[in-house]
Design a protein around this motif. Structure first.
Motif, mmCIF file in Angstrom:
data_model
loop_
_atom_site.group_PDB
_atom_site.id
_atom_site.type_symbol
_atom_site.label_atom_id
_atom_site.label_comp_id
_atom_site.label_asym_id
_atom_site.label_seq_id
_atom_site.Cartn_x
_atom_site.Cartn_y
_atom_site.Cartn_z
ATOM 1 N N LEU A 138 9.068 -3.352 -4.199
ATOM 2 C CA LEU A 138 7.858 -3.374 -5.240
ATOM 3 C C LEU A 138 6.808 -4.259 -4.367
ATOM 4 N N SER A 139 5.634 -3.999 -4.495
ATOM 5 C CA SER A 139 4.616 -4.913 -4.000
ATOM 6 C C SER A 139 3.624 -5.495 -5.081
ATOM 7 N N GLN A 140 4.161 -5.771 -6.222
ATOM 8 C CA GLN A 140 3.656 -6.331 -7.238
ATOM 9 C C GLN A 140 2.947 -7.870 -7.300
ATOM 10 N N ASN A 141 3.788 -8.642 -6.245
ATOM 11 C CA ASN A 141 3.038 -9.989 -6.110
ATOM 12 C C ASN A 141 2.121 -10.091 -5.129
ATOM 13 N N ASN A 142 1.863 -8.999 -4.520
ATOM 14 C CA ASN A 142 0.590 -9.015 -3.568
ATOM 15 C C ASN A 142 -0.501 -9.488 -4.134
ATOM 16 N N GLY A 143 -0.878 -9.158 -5.347
ATOM 17 C CA GLY A 143 -2.178 -9.524 -6.154
ATOM 18 C C GLY A 143 -1.987 -11.205 -6.269
ATOM 19 N N ILE A 144 -0.919 -11.600 -6.688
ATOM 20 C CA ILE A 144 -0.791 -13.083 -6.870
ATOM 21 C C ILE A 144 -0.972 -13.953 -5.663
ATOM 22 N N VAL A 145 -0.290 -13.439 -4.576
ATOM 23 C CA VAL A 145 -0.545 -14.063 -3.234
ATOM 24 C C VAL A 145 -1.864 -14.084 -3.049
ATOM 25 N N ALA A 146 -2.657 -12.927 -3.126
ATOM 26 C CA ALA A 146 -4.200 -12.739 -2.800
ATOM 27 C C ALA A 146 -4.875 -13.885 -3.592
ATOM 28 N N LEU A 147 -4.469 -13.808 -4.694
ATOM 29 C CA LEU A 147 -5.393 -14.785 -5.864
ATOM 30 C C LEU A 147 -5.010 -16.221 -5.540
ATOM 31 N N THR A 148 -3.770 -16.600 -5.467
ATOM 32 C CA THR A 148 -3.409 -17.796 -5.151
ATOM 33 C C THR A 148 -3.359 -18.470 -3.743
#
Length: 86
Positions: A64-74
């Protein structure tokens, strides 16, 4: 066997895309020797998990790549930050 093989191929393609998307979000270069090692590690982990899932007569696992958005934001892709969060 054929449906499981098809499902494994689909999850392998998804793993390739997820690893590449994670590299982009982490600002890592998605090319070269390091990229190949990351892809191989992701596919190997996916294959081992899918093998054990098949032994338990369950569908193949997937990444799953759900954390990619969090990594991009933070802009924080540190594994130690993930461990600290729990």
């Amino acid at each position: 066997i054929i449906p499981m093989l098809f499902a494994f191929i689909v999850t392998a393609m998804e793993t390739f895309g997820d690893v590449t998307a994670t590299e982009h979000a982490s600002r890592l270069r998605p090319s070269g020797e390091d990229h190949s090692k990351r892809i191989q590690g992701g596919l190997l982990g996916d294959a081992i998990a899918t093998f054990f899932a098949a032994l338990g007569t369950t569908p193949p696992n997937t990444t799953l790549s759900q954390n990619n958005g969090i990594v991009a934001l933070t802009r924080c892709a540190s594994t130690s930050a993930g461990y600290a969060c729990g």
